[in-house]
Motif scaffolding. Structure first.
Motif, short mmCIF file in Angstrom:
data_model
loop_
_atom_site.label_atom_id
_atom_site.label_comp_id
_atom_site.label_asym_id
_atom_site.label_seq_id
_atom_site.Cartn_x
_atom_site.Cartn_y
_atom_site.Cartn_z
N GLN A 1 4.13 -13.60 -9.46
CA GLN A 1 3.06 -12.73 -9.95
C GLN A 1 3.51 -11.27 -9.94
O GLN A 1 3.26 -10.51 -10.87
CB GLN A 1 1.81 -12.89 -9.06
CG GLN A 1 1.13 -14.23 -9.17
CD GLN A 1 0.38 -14.40 -10.48
OE1 GLN A 1 0.95 -14.89 -11.46
NE2 GLN A 1 -0.85 -13.95 -10.53
N ALA A 2 4.17 -10.88 -8.87
CA ALA A 2 4.70 -9.52 -8.77
C ALA A 2 5.74 -9.27 -9.84
O ALA A 2 5.81 -8.18 -10.45
CB ALA A 2 5.29 -9.28 -7.39
N GLU B 1 -7.75 -7.39 -9.57
CA GLU B 1 -7.75 -8.29 -10.73
C GLU B 1 -9.08 -8.24 -11.47
O GLU B 1 -9.12 -8.51 -12.69
CB GLU B 1 -7.47 -9.72 -10.26
CG GLU B 1 -6.01 -9.92 -9.82
CD GLU B 1 -5.74 -11.34 -9.34
OE1 GLU B 1 -4.57 -11.72 -9.29
OE2 GLU B 1 -6.72 -12.05 -9.01
N THR C 1 1.01 -4.85 -7.44
CA THR C 1 2.35 -5.44 -7.34
C THR C 1 2.79 -5.52 -5.88
O THR C 1 3.31 -6.54 -5.42
CB THR C 1 3.36 -4.61 -8.15
OG1 THR C 1 2.88 -4.42 -9.48
CG2 THR C 1 4.71 -5.29 -8.19
N TYR D 1 3.48 -15.92 -5.39
CA TYR D 1 3.09 -14.51 -5.39
C TYR D 1 4.24 -13.59 -5.76
O TYR D 1 4.02 -12.54 -6.37
CB TYR D 1 2.49 -14.15 -4.03
CG TYR D 1 1.11 -14.75 -3.86
CD1 TYR D 1 0.03 -14.27 -4.59
CD2 TYR D 1 0.91 -15.82 -3.01
CE1 TYR D 1 -1.23 -14.84 -4.45
CE2 TYR D 1 -0.34 -16.40 -2.86
CZ TYR D 1 -1.41 -15.91 -3.60
OH TYR D 1 -2.66 -16.47 -3.48
N HIS E 1 -5.67 -10.86 0.02
CA HIS E 1 -6.38 -11.56 -1.06
C HIS E 1 -7.59 -10.75 -1.53
O HIS E 1 -7.87 -10.69 -2.73
CB HIS E 1 -6.83 -12.95 -0.56
CG HIS E 1 -5.77 -13.99 -0.64
ND1 HIS E 1 -5.21 -14.40 -1.83
CD2 HIS E 1 -5.15 -14.72 0.35
CE1 HIS E 1 -4.32 -15.34 -1.60
NE2 HIS E 1 -4.24 -15.55 -0.27
N SER F 1 0.89 -5.63 -3.23
CA SER F 1 0.10 -6.62 -2.51
C SER F 1 0.62 -8.03 -2.75
O SER F 1 0.67 -8.85 -1.83
CB SER F 1 -1.37 -6.50 -2.93
OG SER F 1 -1.90 -5.23 -2.60
N TYR F 2 1.00 -8.31 -4.01
CA TYR F 2 1.61 -9.62 -4.30
C TYR F 2 2.87 -9.81 -3.47
O TYR F 2 3.10 -10.89 -2.88
CB TYR F 2 1.96 -9.72 -5.79
CG TYR F 2 0.79 -10.03 -6.69
CD1 TYR F 2 -0.15 -11.01 -6.36
CD2 TYR F 2 0.63 -9.35 -7.91
CE1 TYR F 2 -1.22 -11.29 -7.21
CE2 TYR F 2 -0.44 -9.62 -8.76
CZ TYR F 2 -1.36 -10.59 -8.40
OH TYR F 2 -2.41 -10.86 -9.23
N ILE G 1 -6.32 -7.97 -3.73
CA ILE G 1 -5.85 -8.51 -5.01
C ILE G 1 -7.03 -8.88 -5.90
O ILE G 1 -7.03 -8.59 -7.12
CB ILE G 1 -4.93 -9.73 -4.76
CG1 ILE G 1 -3.60 -9.26 -4.15
CG2 ILE G 1 -4.69 -10.51 -6.05
CD1 ILE G 1 -2.71 -10.39 -3.67
#
Length: 655
Positions: A210-211, A171, A185, A207, A164, A187-188, A167
């Motif tokens: 998200q990736a 972000e 990507t 997640y 987190h 990490s997601y 990320i």
């Protein structure tokens, strides 16, 4: 780029360390890590090329740092990586900034590799503090390293917290590079992986999606297919069959379009496991059947073996014994790639025909060259004015003619030797393969009888007998084909650094069942740290044949021992047994291919007579020596000497 490759490598390794999970969770974690990072890891620059690319015109300290960093990250053993990492760490104690951060990260990687997670995390956190003063990207990368290490020791909550953190940094960065976007990507995906392991499927799905969004922006279609597969697994665990099947079919369809059929089959296998655990056997069978047809269509034997075994298990659960037997036969067939007798002869014929045709083409070429020279000779005999030139041409033609005749004689001798070898080769095949192949005819009658009488327990026992015959036949074929390739000079020989203890441990694993069956004490006494400079395939063939022979000719209750020690620049390896031994006459012709009959072992085992000749030729191929001591009724000892890696490593580094 080095940092990218290093972190990716650690991500993959940490996924593989997740112990204590149930089987389906472990497969999910391993497959996600392997699929997502395989492409980038496979693109790593070779170590020597990286050394050549170092700019040696810079500061001496910088050049040394670059070399130590390469040696630490590209070492082929954990001990070597730790040694160079410590040197790198010591030299940068008075240095601030990027190089100090890299040294700490490299040392953390080395401790992580040897399993000292506490020290690994300690140095990663020190590197993280420096990374905060350099860039957001470096800070995020160090957080990912920490997350991977926590994940490897199953400290999932701490791992999620570090993911987190990475990320959030990514972000909040206004403009991300392609590398940073790729790691965001990743990490997601890894965070979704942790939630998947903990069965928090809603969070995992979030997640993964998200990736998926990022992969679409980056136009990484292959990554997108893998992520879709993960999304499908999450949907399946949530019981959302419609979305699960939709996503998995999209991923499989894309992978098929890219020619990644084996990866597509892997996804289908995971869906089989999920639906089987949920006892939805028909849905599992449907996925397994599609994977089976795909693997069969494109000739993926390993995948075909795996998927046929899954179908065998599912059909048993569905109480369909005939279908289960059919798929078990396919599994047994592809497990060891059994080749029947006619295929063996066809391969041998094709090899011989190719060699003979190649030699004949060379003869035709030389004959044509001879005719051309004769034409030149006659065309130049025009008159007295060209007498000197003509004499020179006659002399040249005479010399070339002798050369051609000599070459033709050599070619003829080679053809005769090749035909002689071929005859001997076929006589050996017909003699030693007759027994194992004939054994299958009796087994088929037993199978038919068991099926008719529905004696399923007998079928399992029969399958064990088939496995034993297949293993024996496969060993014979390995020796035959290796011998044939060696005789024609086609056997590859690529020396590399080999850990002898690892090789002998693998050999012990191969023959442990055989030793247990004959109640023979198989011992391996090899110290760690003995490294050979030899070709792996030929070295394994040497050890495999010697241990196999020792077990074959040792009676029940006997002992077979493999030991090794270092002497000067050579590793001295001994394979000894308490078997039936050999006479002096037998020892004199031990490494020669003679006759058509082979000896019988203490339990009636048969061999092809090629094993020891292969051992002799492969030992010489690796610049070694072999000796044998034996006494009838007292056992046999083979002593092999092979070069140590340390004796040649200095020369390799200088080159």
């Amino acid at each position: 780029m080095e940092m990218l490759q290093s972190i990716q490598g650690w991500m993959l390794q940490n996924h593989q360390r997740n112990k204590g999970l149930n089987l389906s969770k472990l497969r999910v974690a391993f497959f996600i890590g392997l699929s997502f990072f395989f492409y980038q890891i496979s693109a790593q620059t070779p170590y020597l090329d990286s050394l050549r690319n170092i700019d040696q015109s810079g500061k001496p300290d910088t050049v040394i740092f670059q070399i130590l960093n390469l040696q630490a990250t590209r070492s082929d053993s954990p001990d070597s990586a730790l040694k160079y990492s410590k040197k790198f760490y010591e030299l940068t104690k008075e240095v601030e900034g990027d190089w100090r951060m890299r040294a700490l990260q490299t040392l953390g990687n080395a401790y992580e590799e040897i399993g000292n997670h506490e020290l690994a995390i300690k140095y990663y956190f020190e590197a993280l503090e420096i990374a905060k003063t350099i860039s957001n990207s470096d800070e995020a990368m160090m957080s990912i390293n920490i997350a991977d290490t926590y994940t490897g020791i199953e400290a999932y909550e701490k791992g999620k917290l570090s993911y987190h953190t990475a990320i959030n940094i990514f972000e909040q960065t206004p403009s991300l590079s392609n590398y940073d976007s790729t790691f965001l990507t990743a990490s997601y995906v890894n965070l979704g992986d942790l939630y998947l392991i903990q069965e928090a499927y809603d969070s995992a799905l979030h997640y993964f999606q998200q990736a998926q969004y990022l992969a679409e922006l980056l136009d990484r279609q292959y990554y997108l297919a893998i992520i879709r597969g993960n999304i499908a697994i999450a949907y399946a665990n949530l019981g959302n069959d419609t979305n699960a099947e939709d996503e998995i079919l999209k991923a499989v369809t894309f992978l098929e379009g890219q020619g990644e059929w084996n990866t597509a089959v892997e996804f289908l296998q995971y869906m089989v496991d999920i639906y089987r655990e949920r006892q939805e056997y028909q849905t599992a069978a449907n996925y397994a059947t599609r994977g089976y047809e795909l693997a069969k269509q494109h000739g993926y034997k390993r995948e075909l073996q795996n998927i046929s075994f899954k179908l065998y298990e599912i059909k048993k659960l569905q109480n369909e014994p005939s279908e289960a037997l059919k798929y078990h036969e396919v599994y047994a067939q592809y497990r060891d790639s059994v080749i029947n007798r006619e295929t063996i002869q066809r391969i041998a014929d094709q090899r011989t025909e190719f060699e003979v045709g190649q030699k004949q083409a060379e003869v035709d070429l030389l004959t044509a060259e001879k005719r051309t020279q004769q034409v030149i000779l006659f065309s130049t005999a025009g008159g007295a004015l060209f007498v000197v030139i003509l004499l020179g041409l006659v002399y040249k033609n005479y010399r070339d003619k002798n050369r051609i005749n000599k070459v033709l004689e050599d070619q003829k001798a080679q053809l005769e030797a090749l035909n002689s070898t071929k005859d001997k080769f076929f006589s050996i095949i017909s003699h030693d393969l007759r027994g194992p192949v004939s054994a299958f005819s009796g087994i088929t009658r037993l199978i038919k009888h068991a099926v008719q009488n529905k004696e399923h327990d007998d079928l399992i026992e029969i399958s064990d007998h088939i496995d034993e015959s297949v293993e024996h036949l496969s060993g014979l074929l390995d020796n035959l084909l290796s011998w044939a390739m060696q005789q024609q000079g086609h056997f590859p020989n690529v020396p590399e650094k080999l850990n002898l203890k690892a090789l002998t441990s693998e050999i012990k694993g191969i023959f442990s069942n055989m030793a247990d069956a004959k109640k023979i004490d198989l011992k391996v006494n090899v110290q760690d740290g003995i490294n050979l400079w030899a070709d792996k395939n030929t070295s394994m063939t040497i050890l495999r044949n010697l241990v196999n022979n020792a077990l074959k000719f040792t009676k029940s209750g006997g002992e077979v021992k493999v030991a090794a020690e270092q002497h000067e620049n050579m590793a001295v390896i001994t394979v000894s047994d308490t078997g039936i031994g050999m006479s002096e006459d037998k020892i004199e012709t031990l490494f020669q291919l003679q006759g058509t009959k082979s000896d019988f072992g203490t339990s009636g085992e048969k061999g092809l007579g090629l094993g020891l000749q292969l051992v002799y030729e492969f030992v010489e191929l690796n610049n070694g020596t072999i000796e044998v001591q034996s006494e009838e009724g007292r056992g046999t000892q083979f002593t092999i000497q092979l070069p140590l890696f340390e004796s040649v490593s200095q020369g390799l580094l200088h080159n």
